[in-house]
Design an enzyme around this catalytic site. Structure first.
Site, PDB file in Angstrom:
ATOM      1  N   SER A  12       0.820  -1.348   0.027  1.00 46.59           N
ATOM      2  CA  SER A  12       0.046  -0.242   0.060  1.00 46.59           C
ATOM      3  C   SER A  12       0.976   1.343  -0.012  1.00 46.59           C
ATOM      4  CB  SER A  12      -0.924   0.060   1.237  1.00 46.59           C
ATOM      5  OG  SER A  12      -0.315   0.355   2.486  1.00 46.59           O
ATOM      6  N   HIS A 108       9.257   2.765   9.026  1.00 51.38           N
ATOM      7  CA  HIS A 108       8.822   1.850  10.215  1.00 51.38           C
ATOM      8  C   HIS A 108       7.595   2.203  10.800  1.00 51.38           C
ATOM      9  CE1 HIS A 108      10.040  -0.729  13.701  1.00 51.38           C
ATOM     10  NE2 HIS A 108       9.527   0.167  14.346  1.00 51.38           N
TER      11      HIS A 108
HETATM   12  C1  GRF Z   1       4.092  -0.782   6.803  1.00 56.08           C
HETATM   13  O1  GRF Z   1       3.458  -0.693   7.842  1.00 56.08           O
HETATM   14  C2  GRF Z   1       5.684  -0.469   6.931  1.00 56.08           C
HETATM   15  O2  GRF Z   1       5.839   0.546   7.871  1.00 56.08           O
HETATM   16  C3  GRF Z   1       6.170  -1.643   7.385  1.00 56.08           C
HETATM   17  O3  GRF Z   1       5.508  -2.708   6.655  1.00 56.08           O
HETATM   18  C4  GRF Z   1       4.139  -2.154   6.303  1.00 56.08           C
HETATM   19  C5  GRF Z   1       4.050  -2.237   4.621  1.00 56.08           C
HETATM   20  O4  GRF Z   1       2.749  -2.105   4.251  1.00 56.08           O
HETATM   21  N1  GRF Z   1       7.668  -1.639   7.203  1.00 56.08           N
HETATM   22  P1  GRF Z   1       2.425  -2.092   2.866  1.00 56.08           P
HETATM   23  O5  GRF Z   1       2.854  -3.419   2.275  1.00 56.08           O
HETATM   24  O6  GRF Z   1       3.043  -0.911   2.331  1.00 56.08           O
HETATM   25  O7  GRF Z   1       0.909  -1.934   2.764  1.00 56.08           O
END
Ligand code: GRF
Length: 225
Positions: A12, A108
């Site tokens: 996302s 993060h």
């Molecule tokens: C996000 O919460 C990011 O902070 C963490 O992994 C998640 C990835 O979400 N490192 P997406 O795949 O971008 O939906």
């Protein structure tokens, strides 16, 4: 600015970045997306956007070393100046960090350093925030070096935790803030508000324009300026 994305999950964050490029807000080019997970939604999102999508793992390449060599070759061939980790669940190989010193950035879903390090990833961060009764959590975007979650912090934005919110609800709020943050940091790289240095001192990986930082903090209210 030509950048590549590494992602292991749904993608996302990648999607928002691609959307901001598409609508002209982010003057940059995503040259490829790679994942260690063949089922990553991020790979599908890249294909839909007609961006080269690569599944690279020790299984596809035969060994970890070969997977690293493949990634390095792609980065070089595409003249990438930034590597963007968006939900990448593996450590970036040291030869890649050396090739792109001070040019690898990660998002993060929590406030570092309190909610970082081994075991603090994804839902685990939000569970820890719920368990400790934190009243604030947030997003940290930081440079990546050989030490997990320890690179220079580029941007932190807080997210108030509603009373009684569970980990899942907290995660949703944090993700929303992530979506509003990552593309802004990439824009700052593209426009020279964040400049990678050649320093080997991890706390001096990039120079950040204080005016840019002020403008982002203004988004979250006058008290943060
Ligand atoms: C996000 O919460 C990011 O902070 C963490 O992994 C998640 C990835 O979400 N490192 P997406 O795949 O971008 O939906």
């Amino acid at each position: 600015m030509r950048f590549a994305v590494l992602a292991s999950g749904g993608g996302s964050n990648l999607q928002v970045i691609l959307d901001r490029i598409h609508d002209g807000a982010l003057p940059a080019e995503c040259v490829f997306v790679a994942s260690n997970n063949s089922h990553a939604g991020a790979l599908e999102r890249a294909r839909v956007a007609r961006i080269p999508a690569h599944h690279i793992s020790s299984k596809t390449e035969g060994s970890e070393e070969a997977a690293t060599a493949k990634l390095l070759a792609l980065l070089e061939k595409n003249s990438c100046s930034l590597l963007v980790l968006a939900g990448y669940m593996k450590k970036v190989p040291v030869p890649v960090l050396q090739h792109l010193r001070n040019r690898v950035v990660n998002i993060h879903p929590g406030l570092l350093p309190a909610f970082g390090g081994v075991g603090h990833y994804g839902e685990k961060v939000h569970e820890a925030v719920e368990k400790r009764g934190c009243q604030f959590t947030g997003v940290t975007i930081h440079m990546v070096n050989e030490e997990y979650d320890e690179g220079q912090i580029v941007l932190q934005r807080t997210v108030p935790v509603p009373t009684g919110a569970n980990a899942m609800a907290i995660g949703r709020l944090v993700l929303k803030k992530e979506h509003d943050s990552y593309w802004r940091v990439l824009k700052a790289f593209a426009e020279g508000d964040i400049v990678p240095t050649e320093s080997t001192n991890p706390s001096q990986a990039v120079r950040i324009n204080p005016e840019w930082l002020k403008s982002i903090r203004a988004l979250d209210g006058p008290s943060l300026q």
